[in-house]
Design an enzyme around this catalytic site. Structure first.
Site, PDB file in Angstrom:
ATOM      1  N   ARG A  34       0.897  -1.355  -0.033  1.00 32.42           N
ATOM      2  CA  ARG A  34       0.059  -0.071  -0.022  1.00 32.42           C
ATOM      3  C   ARG A  34       0.828   1.294   0.152  1.00 32.42           C
ATOM      4  NH1 ARG A  34      -5.508   0.096   1.688  1.00 32.42           N
ATOM      5  NH2 ARG A  34      -5.092   2.197   1.502  1.00 32.42           N
ATOM      6  N   HIS A 127     -14.745   0.531  -3.606  1.00 34.12           N
ATOM      7  CA  HIS A 127     -15.000   0.462  -2.206  1.00 34.12           C
ATOM      8  C   HIS A 127     -16.207   0.984  -1.793  1.00 34.12           C
ATOM      9  CE1 HIS A 127     -10.565  -0.259  -3.174  1.00 34.12           C
ATOM     10  NE2 HIS A 127     -10.785  -0.999  -1.967  1.00 34.12           N
ATOM     11  N   LYS A 153     -12.167  -6.121  -8.219  1.00 38.59           N
ATOM     12  CA  LYS A 153     -12.394  -6.433  -6.546  1.00 38.59           C
ATOM     13  C   LYS A 153     -13.395  -5.401  -6.124  1.00 38.59           C
ATOM     14  CE  LYS A 153      -9.344  -4.968  -2.662  1.00 38.59           C
ATOM     15  NZ  LYS A 153      -8.313  -4.271  -2.195  1.00 38.59           N
ATOM     16  N   LYS A 304     -31.851 -18.139  20.937  1.00 32.38           N
ATOM     17  CA  LYS A 304     -32.010 -19.584  21.008  1.00 32.38           C
ATOM     18  C   LYS A 304     -33.619 -19.855  21.149  1.00 32.38           C
ATOM     19  CE  LYS A 304     -28.102 -20.366  24.464  1.00 32.38           C
ATOM     20  NZ  LYS A 304     -27.683 -20.702  25.522  1.00 32.38           N
ATOM     21  N   ASN A 329     -29.745 -24.356  21.607  1.00 31.66           N
ATOM     22  CA  ASN A 329     -28.414 -23.991  21.327  1.00 31.66           C
ATOM     23  C   ASN A 329     -27.632 -24.797  20.196  1.00 31.66           C
ATOM     24  OD1 ASN A 329     -27.590 -26.431  22.522  1.00 31.66           O
ATOM     25  ND2 ASN A 329     -26.017 -25.711  23.827  1.00 31.66           N
ATOM     26  N   ASP A 345     -27.111 -27.732  26.404  1.00 29.60           N
ATOM     27  CA  ASP A 345     -26.852 -27.140  27.723  1.00 29.60           C
ATOM     28  C   ASP A 345     -27.424 -27.934  28.651  1.00 29.60           C
ATOM     29  OD1 ASP A 345     -25.580 -24.781  27.011  1.00 29.60           O
ATOM     30  OD2 ASP A 345     -27.337 -23.702  26.786  1.00 29.60           O
ATOM     31  N   GLY A 376     -32.129 -18.405  30.185  1.00 34.54           N
ATOM     32  CA  GLY A 376     -31.874 -19.490  29.242  1.00 34.54           C
ATOM     33  C   GLY A 376     -31.365 -20.675  29.754  1.00 34.54           C
ATOM     34  N   ARG A 401     -40.191 -13.945  36.773  1.00 32.92           N
ATOM     35  CA  ARG A 401     -39.593 -14.701  35.727  1.00 32.92           C
ATOM     36  C   ARG A 401     -39.547 -15.972  36.602  1.00 32.92           C
ATOM     37  NH1 ARG A 401     -34.661 -12.799  32.470  1.00 32.92           N
ATOM     38  NH2 ARG A 401     -35.357 -14.540  31.006  1.00 32.92           N
ATOM     39  N   GLN A 488     -21.117 -29.817  27.066  1.00 34.74           N
ATOM     40  CA  GLN A 488     -22.172 -29.183  25.983  1.00 34.74           C
ATOM     41  C   GLN A 488     -21.625 -28.993  24.462  1.00 34.74           C
ATOM     42  OE1 GLN A 488     -22.508 -26.056  24.003  1.00 34.74           O
ATOM     43  NE2 GLN A 488     -20.749 -25.096  25.116  1.00 34.74           N
ATOM     44  N   GLN A 492     -22.390 -31.159  21.066  1.00 40.19           N
ATOM     45  CA  GLN A 492     -22.756 -30.342  19.868  1.00 40.19           C
ATOM     46  C   GLN A 492     -21.999 -31.013  18.656  1.00 40.19           C
ATOM     47  OE1 GLN A 492     -21.737 -26.119  20.478  1.00 40.19           O
ATOM     48  NE2 GLN A 492     -23.947 -25.764  20.278  1.00 40.19           N
TER      49      GLN A 492
HETATM   50  P1  NAP Z   1     -29.985 -14.669  30.379  1.00 36.30           P
HETATM   51  O1  NAP Z   1     -31.266 -15.873  29.677  1.00 36.30           O
HETATM   52  O2  NAP Z   1     -29.842 -13.294  29.930  1.00 36.30           O
HETATM   53  O3  NAP Z   1     -30.471 -14.956  31.870  1.00 36.30           O
HETATM   54  C1  NAP Z   1     -29.507 -13.974  32.774  1.00 36.30           C
HETATM   55  C2  NAP Z   1     -30.225 -14.317  34.170  1.00 36.30           C
HETATM   56  O4  NAP Z   1     -29.310 -13.554  35.140  1.00 36.30           O
HETATM   57  C3  NAP Z   1     -31.331 -13.852  34.478  1.00 36.30           C
HETATM   58  O5  NAP Z   1     -32.035 -14.696  35.465  1.00 36.30           O
HETATM   59  C4  NAP Z   1     -31.155 -12.309  35.070  1.00 36.30           C
HETATM   60  O6  NAP Z   1     -31.950 -11.899  36.023  1.00 36.30           O
HETATM   61  C5  NAP Z   1     -29.777 -12.726  36.013  1.00 36.30           C
HETATM   62  N1  NAP Z   1     -29.034 -11.556  36.032  1.00 36.30           N
HETATM   63  C6  NAP Z   1     -28.489 -10.797  35.309  1.00 36.30           C
HETATM   64  N2  NAP Z   1     -27.856  -9.952  35.817  1.00 36.30           N
HETATM   65  C7  NAP Z   1     -28.259  -9.933  36.921  1.00 36.30           C
HETATM   66  C8  NAP Z   1     -27.663  -9.042  38.038  1.00 36.30           C
HETATM   67  N3  NAP Z   1     -26.848  -7.986  38.069  1.00 36.30           N
HETATM   68  N4  NAP Z   1     -28.159  -9.475  39.310  1.00 36.30           N
HETATM   69  C9  NAP Z   1     -29.146 -10.374  39.442  1.00 36.30           C
HETATM   70  N5  NAP Z   1     -29.392 -11.180  38.564  1.00 36.30           N
HETATM   71  C10 NAP Z   1     -28.863 -11.013  37.525  1.00 36.30           C
HETATM   72  O7  NAP Z   1     -28.645 -15.450  30.178  1.00 36.30           O
HETATM   73  P2  NAP Z   1     -28.235 -17.142  30.231  1.00 36.30           P
HETATM   74  O8  NAP Z   1     -28.140 -17.554  28.699  1.00 36.30           O
HETATM   75  O9  NAP Z   1     -29.123 -17.741  31.001  1.00 36.30           O
HETATM   76  O10 NAP Z   1     -26.865 -17.044  30.784  1.00 36.30           O
HETATM   77  C11 NAP Z   1     -26.496 -17.044  31.912  1.00 36.30           C
HETATM   78  C12 NAP Z   1     -24.971 -17.064  32.424  1.00 36.30           C
HETATM   79  O11 NAP Z   1     -24.873 -18.579  32.175  1.00 36.30           O
HETATM   80  C13 NAP Z   1     -24.047 -16.717  31.309  1.00 36.30           C
HETATM   81  O12 NAP Z   1     -23.584 -15.166  31.841  1.00 36.30           O
HETATM   82  C14 NAP Z   1     -22.931 -17.570  31.161  1.00 36.30           C
HETATM   83  O13 NAP Z   1     -21.973 -17.016  31.952  1.00 36.30           O
HETATM   84  C15 NAP Z   1     -23.582 -18.768  31.582  1.00 36.30           C
HETATM   85  N6  NAP Z   1     -23.501 -19.586  30.579  1.00 36.30           N
HETATM   86  C16 NAP Z   1     -22.564 -20.873  30.990  1.00 36.30           C
HETATM   87  C17 NAP Z   1     -22.598 -21.757  29.860  1.00 36.30           C
HETATM   88  C18 NAP Z   1     -21.600 -22.766  30.009  1.00 36.30           C
HETATM   89  O14 NAP Z   1     -21.510 -23.780  28.961  1.00 36.30           O
HETATM   90  N7  NAP Z   1     -20.832 -23.035  30.926  1.00 36.30           N
HETATM   91  C19 NAP Z   1     -23.367 -21.649  28.640  1.00 36.30           C
HETATM   92  C20 NAP Z   1     -24.027 -20.608  28.421  1.00 36.30           C
HETATM   93  C21 NAP Z   1     -24.291 -19.471  29.501  1.00 36.30           C
HETATM   94  P3  NAP Z   1     -33.428 -11.110  35.628  1.00 36.30           P
HETATM   95  O15 NAP Z   1     -34.344 -12.126  34.989  1.00 36.30           O
HETATM   96  O16 NAP Z   1     -33.901 -10.267  36.772  1.00 36.30           O
HETATM   97  O17 NAP Z   1     -32.904 -10.258  34.494  1.00 36.30           O
END
Ligand code: NAP
Length: 514
Positions: A34, A127, A153, A304, A329, A345, A376, A401, A488, A492
């Site tokens: 360039r 571009h 390009k 999801k 997932n 999961d 989730g 919830r 998980q 997968q």
């Molecule tokens: P999600 O659907 O967004 O749910 C998040 C949950 O956390 C909700 O119940 C939410 O409460 C709560 N929350 C978030 N911030 C909070 C805070 N500051 N104080 C109190 N509660 C709080 O997320 P998800 O998909 O379930 O994932 C959750 C976690 O799982 C991720 O952060 C990740 O670290 C972990 N994860 C692990 C794997 C693994 O393979 N190990 C895979 C996927 C995810 P509200 O309902 O009140 O909003």
């Protein structure tokens, strides 16, 4: 042939030469000089530098980009085309001229004359740094009308991953050497998959500092992470779809396992923003283009539920577990493009728990378990635990919830205000509390933790969260989120390939990356 090409963005000839040798050492097959990045550029300076680069024995594209199309310095048109003409006379493999400039009679005449007596090929480039082209085919065809021997390009900024399909379409349609790619984070897959789709060039930067366009991947990542050397037109593509995905460890572990099993497959991060409509549009784009050869996806937030709805909508197969959890997932594209949806999961969380505890699932029956969170991951964990007959209580910040989830799975719920007085043998954190960068937070007070407890944190970055540190200190047994992540991902991998993943490879990759 696709040339793995590193753009050289040096401000001095010496620096350019050192970048070119570093590129060659890193495995580049070509460099793009360039020259618009060089300060105080002259024809003599170019001649001297170019002779030294040629002696390094690497193929070259010479470009002196117009500032209106992303050039670094604003050099006059006359100098820019003189540089390209000198490059053609002295042995460049390609020179790159902006299509818009080439349509100017003085430029096209001068360059055509220079190219006539040389083996150098002309790349005509267009571009759009803001958006995709309105009519990309017209731009491409226009270039070929202007100079039939040109390598077209066409480069544009993708505003969404769905904008990438136009680039793939053009590369698929082409009957000649061409370069078509999308810039920016949404266009990443057009860069990673350039070789699969037969682009003449796959651009990769030496490092972030020397990148010349948004979204360029480093040559080390291209080769080590995305398996560049083994990629070809038959490579099957897998990826993680969601937003965000850039932090995901899934590309590293799946690609390492594909490599170890000698599989002609690659796994890429696919930033898929937007709602259900955008998700459906992405899936339809994939479905309508069988030749893209996508084999499946890991699905993450926020798609999801969309993945399950889409699978049901098109009459695909959704496993019972996924339907019960109402979240998918994993999507696998099988024979005759049949789409199958799974939730790994569920199995990942259960495997992590029982294997670390050294028990079988049946022994979870009647055990009191506190699940924190109602998102989730909680759905999958609660489904697994209630299937095993555990006595689950769900604690969540938003009580409604927790109540809803508890009623779906016939278990109890409680307010986060009651967490200090929880009474359980197993605690599972399914919130994001404690996840990087929030590493100094824990979802509950340390005083709750007892020696007799098992504490499972689904958060896997950092590998040891504050909750796990405190649980260890209290003498409790701990289950790190990494275990769930590995199990998980292994499930997968089997859905994607029909083969068992190598657990030790997955563990090694995760250990290195965390
Ligand atoms: P999600 O659907 O967004 O749910 C998040 C949950 O956390 C909700 O119940 C939410 O409460 C709560 N929350 C978030 N911030 C909070 C805070 N500051 N104080 C109190 N509660 C709080 O997320 P998800 O998909 O379930 O994932 C959750 C976690 O799982 C991720 O952060 C990740 O670290 C972990 N994860 C692990 C794997 C693994 O393979 N190990 C895979 C996927 C995810 P509200 O309902 O009140 O909003």
């Amino acid at each position: 042939m696709t040339y793995l090409t590193v753009p050289i963005s040096a401000s001095t000839p010496d620096e350019a030469l050192s970048q070119a040798s570093a590129a060659k050492d890193a495995g580049a097959q070509m460099v793009e000089l360039r020259t618009d990045y060089l300060e105080n550029l002259t024809v003599d300076m170019f001649d001297d530098m170019f002779a030294r680069v040629l002696r390094a024995g690497i193929k070259t594209i010479v470009t002196c980009r117009d500032s209106s199309e992303g050039g670094q310095n604003d050099y006059p048109r006359k100098l820019r085309i003189q540089i390209l003409a000198r490059a053609a006379h002295t042995g460049a493999d390609f020179v790159d001229c902006e299509y818009a400039n080439f349509t100017k009679p003085d430029v096209s005449k001068f360059l055509k004359d220079a190219l006539e007596s040389s083996k150098t090929r002309l790349i005509l480039s267009a571009h759009n740094f803001k958006t995709p082209f309105k009519d990309i085919e017209a731009v491409y065809d226009g270039m070929l009308m202007a100079y039939p021997d040109a390598v077209p390009k066409v480069v544009y900024t993708a505003k969404h991953v769905n904008d990438c399909f136009a680039a793939f379409g053009l590369l698929h349609r082409k009957d000649r050497d061409a370069i078509v790619l999308a810039m920016g984070e949404h266009g990443l897959i057009t860069r990673i998959l350039a070789k699969k789709f037969g682009s003449l060039v796959c651009f990769a930067c030496l490092d972030e500092k020397t990148a010349t366009a948004p979204g360029q991947v480093s040559i080390a990542q291209m080769k080590n992470l995305y398996r560049y050397d083994s990629m070809n037109s038959k490579t099957q593509v897998f990826g993680i779809i969601g937003s965000p995905v850039s932090h995901s460890k899934s590309p590293a572990i799946h690609n390492a396992c594909f490599g170890a099993c000698n599989m002609n497959r690659v796994y890429v991060p696919i930033l898929l923003k937007g709602d259900r409509l955008e998700f459906n549009r992405f899936m339809e784009n994939v479905k309508d283009r069988h030749w893209l050869n996508f084999g499946g996806f890991s699905v993450t937030i926020p798609h999801k539920e969309n993945a399950l709805a889409y699978t049901n909508h098109i009459g695909g197969f959704a496993e019972e577990q996924a339907s019960k959890i109402a979240a998918v997932n994993t999507l696998a594209i099988g024979f005759n493009d049949r789409l199958s949806a799974y939730n790994t999961d569920y199995a990942g969380a259960m495997d992590a728990l029982v294997k670390t505890m050294g028990i079988d699932k049946a022994q979870l029956e009647h055990k009191p378990v506190a699940v924190i969170g109602a998102g989730g991951v909680s759905r999958a964990v609660v489904a697994g635990l209630t299937d095993a007959g555990a006595k689950v209580t769900i604690y969540n910040r938003t009580l409604s919830r927790a109540k809803k989830l508890a009623s779906e799975f016939a278990c109890h719920h409680a307010s986060m205000d009651d967490i200090a007085s929880l009474d359980a043998e197993i605690i599972v954190n399914c919130t994001s509390i404690g996840m990087y960068p929030d590493v100094n937070s824990s979802p509950l007070p340390a005083s709750v933790l007892k020696k007799t407890m098992v504490v499972f944190d689904t958060v896997y970055n950092p590998a040891e969260t504050l909750l796990l540190k405190q649980a260890k200190k209290a003498g409790a047994k701990t289950v790190p989120g990494v275990e769930m992540f590995i199990y998980q991902a292994m499930e997968q991998f089997t859905h994607f390939t029909g083969e068992k993943a190598d657990e030790s490879i997955m563990r090694g990759v995760i250990k290195d990356s965390l």
